[in-house]
Design a protein around this motif. Structure first.
Motif, PDB file in Angstrom:
ATOM      1  N   ARG A  23       0.842  -1.210   0.000  1.00  0.00           N
ATOM      2  CA  ARG A  23       0.000   0.000   0.000  1.00  0.00           C
ATOM      3  C   ARG A  23       0.871   1.253   0.000  1.00  0.00           C
ATOM      4  NH1 ARG A  23      -3.772   2.037   4.613  1.00  0.00           N
ATOM      5  NH2 ARG A  23      -4.970   3.559   3.439  1.00  0.00           N
ATOM      6  N   TRP A  24       1.952   1.222   0.761  1.00  0.00           N
ATOM      7  CA  TRP A  24       2.879   2.359   0.791  1.00  0.00           C
ATOM      8  C   TRP A  24       3.511   2.572  -0.590  1.00  0.00           C
ATOM      9  CZ3 TRP A  24       8.406   2.221   3.153  1.00  0.00           C
ATOM     10  CH2 TRP A  24       8.930   3.512   3.239  1.00  0.00           C
ATOM     11  N   ARG A  25       3.997   1.479  -1.217  1.00  0.00           N
ATOM     12  CA  ARG A  25       4.583   1.571  -2.564  1.00  0.00           C
ATOM     13  C   ARG A  25       3.593   2.175  -3.557  1.00  0.00           C
ATOM     14  NH1 ARG A  25       6.360  -3.531  -1.649  1.00  0.00           N
ATOM     15  NH2 ARG A  25       4.646  -4.366  -2.869  1.00  0.00           N
ATOM     16  N   ASP A  26       2.343   1.684  -3.518  1.00  0.00           N
ATOM     17  CA  ASP A  26       1.326   2.179  -4.450  1.00  0.00           C
ATOM     18  C   ASP A  26       1.068   3.673  -4.245  1.00  0.00           C
ATOM     19  OD1 ASP A  26       1.108  -0.390  -5.452  1.00  0.00           O
ATOM     20  OD2 ASP A  26      -0.749  -0.852  -4.363  1.00  0.00           O
ATOM     21  N   ALA A  27       0.975   4.089  -3.000  1.00  0.00           N
ATOM     22  CA  ALA A  27       0.726   5.507  -2.705  1.00  0.00           C
ATOM     23  C   ALA A  27       1.895   6.372  -3.155  1.00  0.00           C
ATOM     24  CB  ALA A  27       0.469   5.697  -1.213  1.00  0.00           C
ATOM     25  N   VAL A  28       3.100   5.911  -2.939  1.00  0.00           N
ATOM     26  CA  VAL A  28       4.296   6.650  -3.347  1.00  0.00           C
ATOM     27  C   VAL A  28       4.332   6.771  -4.869  1.00  0.00           C
ATOM     28  CG1 VAL A  28       6.825   6.489  -3.434  1.00  0.00           C
ATOM     29  CG2 VAL A  28       5.631   6.175  -1.265  1.00  0.00           C
ATOM     30  N   SER A  29       4.010   5.702  -5.566  1.00  0.00           N
ATOM     31  CA  SER A  29       3.994   5.716  -7.025  1.00  0.00           C
ATOM     32  C   SER A  29       2.929   6.675  -7.550  1.00  0.00           C
ATOM     33  CB  SER A  29       3.744   4.302  -7.540  1.00  0.00           C
ATOM     34  OG  SER A  29       3.827   4.277  -8.938  1.00  0.00           O
ATOM     35  N   ARG A  30       1.748   6.642  -6.957  1.00  0.00           N
ATOM     36  CA  ARG A  30       0.656   7.542  -7.374  1.00  0.00           C
ATOM     37  C   ARG A  30       1.008   9.008  -7.143  1.00  0.00           C
ATOM     38  NH1 ARG A  30      -2.450   3.858  -4.684  1.00  0.00           N
ATOM     39  NH2 ARG A  30      -2.749   5.307  -2.942  1.00  0.00           N
ATOM     40  N   THR A  31       1.873   9.269  -6.180  1.00  0.00           N
ATOM     41  CA  THR A  31       2.252  10.645  -5.842  1.00  0.00           C
ATOM     42  C   THR A  31       3.318  11.181  -6.793  1.00  0.00           C
ATOM     43  OG1 THR A  31       1.755  10.092  -3.548  1.00  0.00           O
ATOM     44  CG2 THR A  31       2.934  12.113  -3.897  1.00  0.00           C
ATOM     45  N   GLY A  32       3.848  10.341  -7.670  1.00  0.00           N
ATOM     46  CA  GLY A  32       4.788  10.805  -8.679  1.00  0.00           C
ATOM     47  C   GLY A  32       6.222  10.360  -8.489  1.00  0.00           C
ATOM     48  N   PHE A  33       6.507   9.640  -7.427  1.00  0.00           N
ATOM     49  CA  PHE A  33       7.851   9.085  -7.263  1.00  0.00           C
ATOM     50  C   PHE A  33       8.024   7.940  -8.254  1.00  0.00           C
ATOM     51  CE2 PHE A  33       7.064  11.122  -3.217  1.00  0.00           C
ATOM     52  CZ  PHE A  33       8.290  11.698  -2.904  1.00  0.00           C
ATOM     53  N   LYS A  34       9.251   7.700  -8.668  1.00  0.00           N
ATOM     54  CA  LYS A  34       9.537   6.673  -9.670  1.00  0.00           C
ATOM     55  C   LYS A  34      10.182   5.450  -9.039  1.00  0.00           C
ATOM     56  CE  LYS A  34       8.373   9.516 -12.938  1.00  0.00           C
ATOM     57  NZ  LYS A  34       6.958   9.663 -13.061  1.00  0.00           N
ATOM     58  N   GLU A  35       9.812   4.285  -9.559  1.00  0.00           N
ATOM     59  CA  GLU A  35      10.437   3.011  -9.200  1.00  0.00           C
ATOM     60  C   GLU A  35      10.501   2.725  -7.696  1.00  0.00           C
ATOM     61  OE1 GLU A  35      11.269   0.848 -11.623  1.00  0.00           O
ATOM     62  OE2 GLU A  35      10.718   2.327 -13.140  1.00  0.00           O
ATOM     63  N   PRO A  36       9.413   2.936  -6.957  1.00  0.00           N
ATOM     64  CA  PRO A  36       9.493   2.636  -5.526  1.00  0.00           C
ATOM     65  C   PRO A  36       9.622   1.134  -5.282  1.00  0.00           C
ATOM     66  CG  PRO A  36       7.235   3.140  -6.128  1.00  0.00           C
ATOM     67  CD  PRO A  36       8.084   3.388  -7.346  1.00  0.00           C
ATOM     68  N   GLN A  37      10.586   0.777  -4.471  1.00  0.00           N
ATOM     69  CA  GLN A  37      10.735  -0.627  -4.085  1.00  0.00           C
ATOM     70  C   GLN A  37      10.985  -0.683  -2.586  1.00  0.00           C
ATOM     71  OE1 GLN A  37      14.541  -2.635  -5.042  1.00  0.00           O
ATOM     72  NE2 GLN A  37      14.987  -0.878  -6.350  1.00  0.00           N
ATOM     73  N   THR A  38      10.223  -1.533  -1.925  1.00  0.00           N
ATOM     74  CA  THR A  38      10.432  -1.718  -0.495  1.00  0.00           C
ATOM     75  C   THR A  38      11.425  -2.854  -0.298  1.00  0.00           C
ATOM     76  OG1 THR A  38       8.442  -3.089  -0.413  1.00  0.00           O
ATOM     77  CG2 THR A  38       8.223  -0.780   0.275  1.00  0.00           C
TER      78      THR A  38
END
Length: 182
Positions: A23-38
């Motif tokens: 859920r955190w990755r998805d929110a970060v991606s939707r906010t415009g950050f690129k390539e989020p990986q936990t």
């Protein structure tokens, strides 16, 4: 665009019920950050973004609040070079090899944490400072030490990762930089 390492403070089983890493990755991606990986399920993220450390930290904290976590679950952000510098400094090489899970690396929210107390500290742990980070060799184990509960009181708001986790974050952030040609 640069690679950042985001470390959430106070993540555990209770917070996972509120905010999963997916859920955190998805929110970060939707906010415009690129390539989020936990990395692991302990509040570690590697992400590409434009902006200063301060701007990235503010954005990450807003995302975490929007996902329902309280103010105590703060994001502490470092760029990939800062994280690699701490790892390469390796001020306790013997411990890093023989007991990496018993070495704590403390990342502080403040730009200049208070480390004056270290000179007077007489505990069994070995302590070293690398820039704005505190490295602790717990030797006999973190669970037997009274130091973790005192570090924030003496040096300010922080989150800690063990040396194994630091190594994994360095490897992944370096790989992400290399893939993107950053």
């Amino acid at each position: 665009m640069a690679v950042f390492v985001v470390l959430l403070r106070a993540i555990g089983p209770i917070t996972h019920k509120i905010m999963s890493m997916a859920r955190w990755r998805d929110a970060v991606s939707r906010t415009g950050f690129k390539e989020p990986q936990t990395y692991l399920a302990t509040g570690n993220m590697i992400v590409e973004a434009s902006g200063s450390l301060h701007e990235i930290t503010q954005s990450m904290n807003a995302i975490v609040r929007d996902l329902g976590l309280p103010e105590s679950n703060r994001a502490i952000v470092r760029n990939a070079e800062q994280v690699r510098t701490v790892y390469e400094a390796n001020p306790l090489p013997e411990a890093a090899i023989s007991r990496p899970s018993q070495m704590g690396v403390y990342f502080f929210a403040a730009d200049r944490p208070e480390f004056g107390w270290i000179k007077e500290y007489k505990g069994p742990e070995e302590l070293r400072v690398v820039g704005q980070h505190l490295i602790v060799d717990y030797g006999g184990g973190v669970s037997q030490s009274k130091l973790p509960s005192m570090i924030e009181r003496w040096s300010g708001l922080a989150t800690a990762r063990n040396w194994n986790t630091l190594r994994g974050l360095v490897e992944r952030s370096t790989n992400q930089q290399n893939r993107q040609g950053l």
